[in-house]
Design a protein around this motif. Structure first.
Motif, short mmCIF file in Angstrom:
data_model
loop_
_atom_site.label_atom_id
_atom_site.label_comp_id
_atom_site.label_asym_id
_atom_site.label_seq_id
_atom_site.Cartn_x
_atom_site.Cartn_y
_atom_site.Cartn_z
N UNK A 82 0.57 -1.13 -0.33
CA UNK A 82 0.51 0.15 -0.80
C UNK A 82 1.11 1.33 0.15
N UNK A 83 1.71 1.44 -0.62
CA UNK A 83 3.36 2.45 -0.54
C UNK A 83 2.51 3.63 -1.43
N UNK A 84 1.78 2.80 -2.53
CA UNK A 84 1.28 4.20 -3.38
C UNK A 84 2.52 4.82 -3.73
N UNK A 85 3.23 3.81 -4.13
CA UNK A 85 4.76 4.46 -4.84
C UNK A 85 4.37 4.07 -6.31
N UNK A 86 5.76 5.01 -7.19
CA UNK A 86 5.92 4.14 -8.50
C UNK A 86 7.30 4.36 -8.91
N UNK A 87 8.01 3.45 -9.68
CA UNK A 87 9.63 2.91 -9.50
C UNK A 87 9.43 3.74 -11.17
N UNK A 88 9.21 4.64 -11.38
CA UNK A 88 8.95 5.00 -12.38
C UNK A 88 9.32 6.01 -12.60
N UNK A 89 10.33 6.74 -13.12
CA UNK A 89 11.53 8.27 -12.84
C UNK A 89 11.49 8.85 -14.48
N UNK A 90 10.49 8.42 -14.88
CA UNK A 90 10.60 9.18 -16.58
C UNK A 90 10.08 11.22 -16.25
N UNK A 91 8.94 10.81 -15.68
CA UNK A 91 8.85 12.32 -15.39
C UNK A 91 9.46 13.36 -13.95
N UNK A 92 9.59 14.03 -13.89
CA UNK A 92 11.00 14.65 -13.06
C UNK A 92 10.58 16.12 -12.32
N UNK A 93 11.28 16.53 -11.28
CA UNK A 93 10.51 18.17 -11.54
C UNK A 93 11.00 18.89 -11.88
N UNK A 94 12.13 18.78 -13.62
CA UNK A 94 12.75 19.96 -14.50
C UNK A 94 11.65 19.50 -15.42
N UNK A 95 10.53 18.12 -15.33
CA UNK A 95 9.63 18.18 -16.39
C UNK A 95 8.15 18.19 -16.96
N UNK A 96 8.19 18.17 -14.99
CA UNK A 96 6.73 17.83 -15.32
C UNK A 96 5.62 18.92 -15.73
N UNK A 97 6.07 19.97 -15.46
CA UNK A 97 5.79 20.94 -16.09
C UNK A 97 5.21 20.97 -17.75
N UNK A 98 5.25 20.27 -17.60
CA UNK A 98 5.34 20.03 -19.36
C UNK A 98 3.96 18.54 -20.30
N UNK A 99 3.53 18.65 -19.00
CA UNK A 99 2.38 17.13 -18.62
C UNK A 99 1.45 17.88 -19.63
N UNK A 100 0.70 16.58 -19.82
CA UNK A 100 -0.31 17.39 -20.93
C UNK A 100 -1.08 16.02 -20.97
N UNK A 101 -3.07 16.32 -21.40
CA UNK A 101 -3.12 14.82 -21.57
C UNK A 101 -3.10 14.49 -22.20
N UNK A 102 -3.27 12.52 -22.46
CA UNK A 102 -2.88 12.06 -23.59
C UNK A 102 -3.89 11.66 -23.77
N UNK A 103 -4.63 10.66 -23.19
CA UNK A 103 -6.26 10.43 -23.76
C UNK A 103 -6.52 10.45 -22.59
N UNK A 104 -8.51 11.04 -22.72
CA UNK A 104 -9.65 11.06 -22.19
C UNK A 104 -11.12 10.11 -22.04
N UNK A 105 -10.88 9.33 -21.20
CA UNK A 105 -12.58 8.69 -21.27
C UNK A 105 -13.92 8.46 -20.62
N UNK A 106 -14.97 8.21 -21.16
CA UNK A 106 -16.04 9.13 -19.90
C UNK A 106 -16.62 7.38 -19.82
N UNK A 107 -16.95 6.57 -18.68
CA UNK A 107 -17.58 5.96 -17.90
C UNK A 107 -19.42 5.75 -18.83
N UNK A 108 -19.79 6.70 -19.06
CA UNK A 108 -20.72 6.65 -19.20
C UNK A 108 -21.63 6.85 -17.76
N UNK A 109 -21.24 6.32 -16.31
CA UNK A 109 -21.83 5.64 -14.87
C UNK A 109 -22.01 7.44 -14.71
N UNK A 110 -23.44 8.31 -14.73
CA UNK A 110 -22.74 9.10 -13.94
C UNK A 110 -23.87 9.42 -13.06
#
Length: 780
Positions: free
Chosen positions: A175-203
């Motif tokens: 339950x650590x909620x920790x990802x060992x991925x390191x591609x996103x860093x404090x230096x580049x995180x400001x460039x994050x953008x939406x890659x895709x969006x999905x709507x479930x239909x359960x409203x």
């Protein structure tokens, strides 16, 4: 006419402040409001008489108010503003030439004498200077940095899976909620953008209960994401594109007696004995709000009929009482060692004849019961014989458990026995296990240790959060298997998970007395040396948009029974702080097991709790919907309870902001490195104001190896990225609905790292509902 209207306004304000101030004095509160009221009345009298002394008297009111406000709260703009805002605006009004020309007198020779505006001008200017200076200050901000060096080169993540996957609610059984991925860093995180969006239909539907919420954290296995929706659909998506692969509707129906309509996640299992690609070789287990657990083929969403009763496990089995809508599993069950271990949410404060909070382990392939641990009958864990029932209303576990397979233990966060605010007639076992973290043997369900966080809980201080497991370097440099247990009251219990003994000390402190005659309070309560429990509220902590609702909150504070943390519920009404939402809730905290640091979101909202004798509770209405706020009936008990947030007449919190922070803790030392206001009032006010007040939130954070923490949760609709080291906000993404779910991160086969959050809103905190699944990534 203008001068008389102005005088009338001052007179009305003076009467309001004077009457309210006198009431506050009688209750033992501040004298300021009465004195200010007298100052307003004197100014009004002089204005009616067209005396220039009105300006001087009002200058004294401003200077006295400024001195009093700084004495009470220092240079905190959010506290100074309500105290002086109306007063300064009226001072500016009196300085207008149209007002000043009507003051003073004319001599018999016709010479006009006008009052000097200098004292009032100086007083107003001084107040404006203080306001401007205070806007540059934040006396509550705690600035610092977490250590950046790795405390261990080989952190134990608690599970064996590819770095780019996320197989359980907190990624691994720890339950650590920790990802060992390191591609996103404090230096580049400001460039994050939406890659895709999905709507479930359960409203959200018009006839849904109030707390219809979307709190899911999806799982990611190879190229597929698995998630559920509030009305218990299970959905599989392509992890790279968000394209739907399959959808399953459990048809769990609607029931106004459900207190919650939500799903925090599904559970995944790969059968090691099955032939790869064969039907149901991999499964997704879906908990539903009508108390079922359904096994689905992870490949296509078809029901796995070999499990339990044609694919469905009926969780109401063994319950003496089974009122529909009172019991269900809102959190994903634990999958471990060929078992699926299930707890359940029992409605708070509905009845004394509800279901049991039993924890049960079933064979994950067949659904056969292996063991059951009932906190009302804790010593017998062999499967319940046919015809017998579990203990009614025994403390339940509605949150997520953690597992250490090497130690053979599951760590269960337990709640309180219903009714939460009434402690009479509880059994010895209930008194022992309520509001505790319990370690059970994975093989048998037997208790190995228990750590109680509240004695004789009368405040609904369930342990709400998944315990987080990691190894912490001891004084000798050797790793100690640790557990971090966040609690509603703000304590973080850091325990040796082998024994339950504290790594960071725990003390017993005196607690308030004064329960109703039929009940009692514990003389002491535990508190951890690592705590975010706030200091007791006083009059100076009361808040409002203006001095008028602030005065109303001060009066209400004095009218309520309040002796600090653990003030017992009462017939007159008690102030409960920290409140029922808790300092920490189901979102838990995130840890970096390599740096051995923690990132969390403490929240501060006071609640009120008033007991209502049975004879005063009206008959149940046909259109009532489940709710934890308002009247909780406690059918069968001598008292119901009315509870809810401690709000001003304008519907905003009576206590001053900040109501929400982000914080970083060094778990090796137990020291808090930083604590910053989190979130704005963008979605709390009619205008989209960007003011960083520090707003409430419910949800959880996630950390990546790249040194970035991600969090939605706050009641403004944003997901934010923070520098894990300093807590500084590095990036924020606007969400189309409330982000009250915990984000996760994964990678696709080409190495692209994604950050994903579900935005669907939360009924209790009033954020915008929706059905969005949003993935972010860096540009190619």
């Amino acid at each position: 006419m203008l001068i008389f209207l102005t005088a009338a306004v001052f007179a009305l304000i003076g009467l309001a402040l004077g009457a309210g101030g006198l009431w506050l004095i009688v209750l033992g509160g501040s004298w300021y409001y009465l004195l200010a009221g007298i100052g307003f009345l004197l100014t009004a009298f002089l204005l009616f008489a067209r005396r220039g002394a009105a300006l001087t008297v009002y200058a004294i009111v401003i200077v006295a108010t400024l001195a009093w406000a700084i004495w009470e709260v220092g240079f905190d703009w959010w506290q100074l503003g309500p105290r002086g805002g109306v007063i300064i605006l009226l001072g500016l009004w009196l300085l207008l030439p149209a007002i000043r020309r009507r003051l003073g007198f004319t001599s018999p020779s016709g010479e006009a004498y006008r009052p000097s505006a200098l004292p009032l001008s100086v007083a107003v200017l001084a107040s404006i200077v203080v306001a401007g200076y205070s806007m540059t200050q934040d006396p509550l901000d705690h600035i610092g940095n977490l250590p950046t060096a790795a405390a261990t080169a080989t952190p134990d993540l608690g599970g064996n899976m590819p770095d780019g996957d996320w197989h359980q609610y907190g990624r691994t059984p720890y339950g650590q909620r920790y990802s060992p991925l390191a591609q996103i860093t404090p230096e580049n995180v400001g460039k994050l953008a939406v890659a895709w969006q999905y709507q479930t239909g359960d409203v959200k539907k018009p006839d849904d209960v109030g707390e219809t919420t979307y709190q899911v954290t999806p799982l990611k296995v190879r190229d597929t994401l698995y998630l559920c929706t509030p009305h218990n659909w299970a959905i599989a998506l392509d992890a790279a594109t968000g394209k739907e692969k399959w959808k399953y509707d459990s048809n769990s129906g609607m029931n106004p007696d459900r207190q919650h309509q939500t799903c925090r996640g599904v559970s995944y299992y790969a059968d090691p004995a099955a032939v790869a690609g064969s039907p149901c070789a991999e499964r997704v287990y879906l908990p539903t709000s009508d108390a079922r657990l359904i096994a689905l083929d992870a490949a296509n969403g078809q029901i796995c009929t070999s499990f339990a009763d044609q694919g469905t496990l009926h969780l109401e089995a063994g319950m003496k009482y089974n009122p529909a809508g009172y019991y269900y599993s809102t959190s994903p069950p634990v999958v471990t060692q060929g078992k699926i271990i299930v707890g359940g949410a029992v409605n708070d404060n509905y009845s004394t004849q509800e279901q049991s909070g039993v924890i049960r382990a079933f064979d994950i392939n067949t659904g056969a019961l292996i063991w059951n641990w009932d906190s009302g009958n804790p010593d017998v864990t062999t499967p319940l014989p046919e015809g017998q029932t579990y203990t009614t209303n025994s403390p339940n576990s509605w949150s997520v458990s953690s597992v250490d397979e090497k130690l053979g233990l599951i760590y269960v966060p337990l709640g309180n026995q219903v009714p939460d605010q009434l402690g009479m007639n509880r059994s010895e076992h209930v008194e022992k296990y309520s509001s505790s973290i319990v370690a059970l043997d994975l093989a048998t369900g037997a208790v190995r240790w228990v750590r109680q966080t509240v004695h004789h809980d009368l405040w609904d201080m369930d342990v709400p959060a998944q315990p987080v497991l990691l190894d912490i370097n001891g004084k000798d440099g050797q790793p100690v298997p640790a557990l971090v247990g966040p609690t509603k009251q703000g304590d973080l219990y850091v325990l040796d998970r082998r024994t339950g003994e504290p790594i960071i000390p725990i003390r017993e402190i005196p607690a308030p007395t004064g329960a109703i005659p039929e009940d009692f309070t514990a003389p002491t309560q535990p508190i951890s040396d690592l705590t975010f429990s706030p200091p007791p509220l006083t009059g100076k902590n009361m808040w409002g948009v203006t001095m008028f609702d602030q005065l109303a909150c001060r009066i209400e504070l004095k009218r309520l029974k309040y002796e600090g943390r653990y003030t017992p519920p009462s017939l007159q009404g008690s102030l409960i702080y920290p409140g029922n939402f808790g300092t920490f809730n189901w979102g838990s905290v995130a840890v970096d097991p390599e740096r051995q640091v923690m990132f969390g979101m403490p929240t501060y909202l006071a609640f009120t709790s008033r007991l209502v004798p049975r004879a005063q509770i009206p008959p149940k209405g046909q259109d009532e919907k489940g709710s934890e706020q308002g009247l909780n009936r406690n059918d069968g008990a001598p008292y119901g309870v009315v509870m809810g947030p401690f709000l001003s007449p304008l519907g905003i919190p009576c206590q001053a902001p900040p109501w929400g922070y982000v914080t970083g803790v060094d778990l090796q030392t137990g020291q808090t490195a930083y604590k910053h206001r989190n979130g704005t009032v963008h979605d709390m006010t009619p205008l989209p104001l960007p003011f960083k007040v520090g707003v409430p939130g419910i949800g959880g954070p996630m950390i990546t190896k790249g040194g970035v923490a991600f969090l939605g949760a706050a009641v403004d609709n944003y997901i934010r990225a923070y520098d894990l080291t300093s807590g500084k906000v590095l990036w924020e993404g606007r969400l189309p609905a409330g982000g009250q779910s915990t984000p996760m991160s994964y990678a696709t086969d080409d190495g692209t790292q994604f950050v994903l959050i579900v935005a669907g809103g939360h009924g209790s905190v009033g954020t915008k509902p929706g059905d969005y699944v949003i993935a972010y990534t860096l540009p190619k």
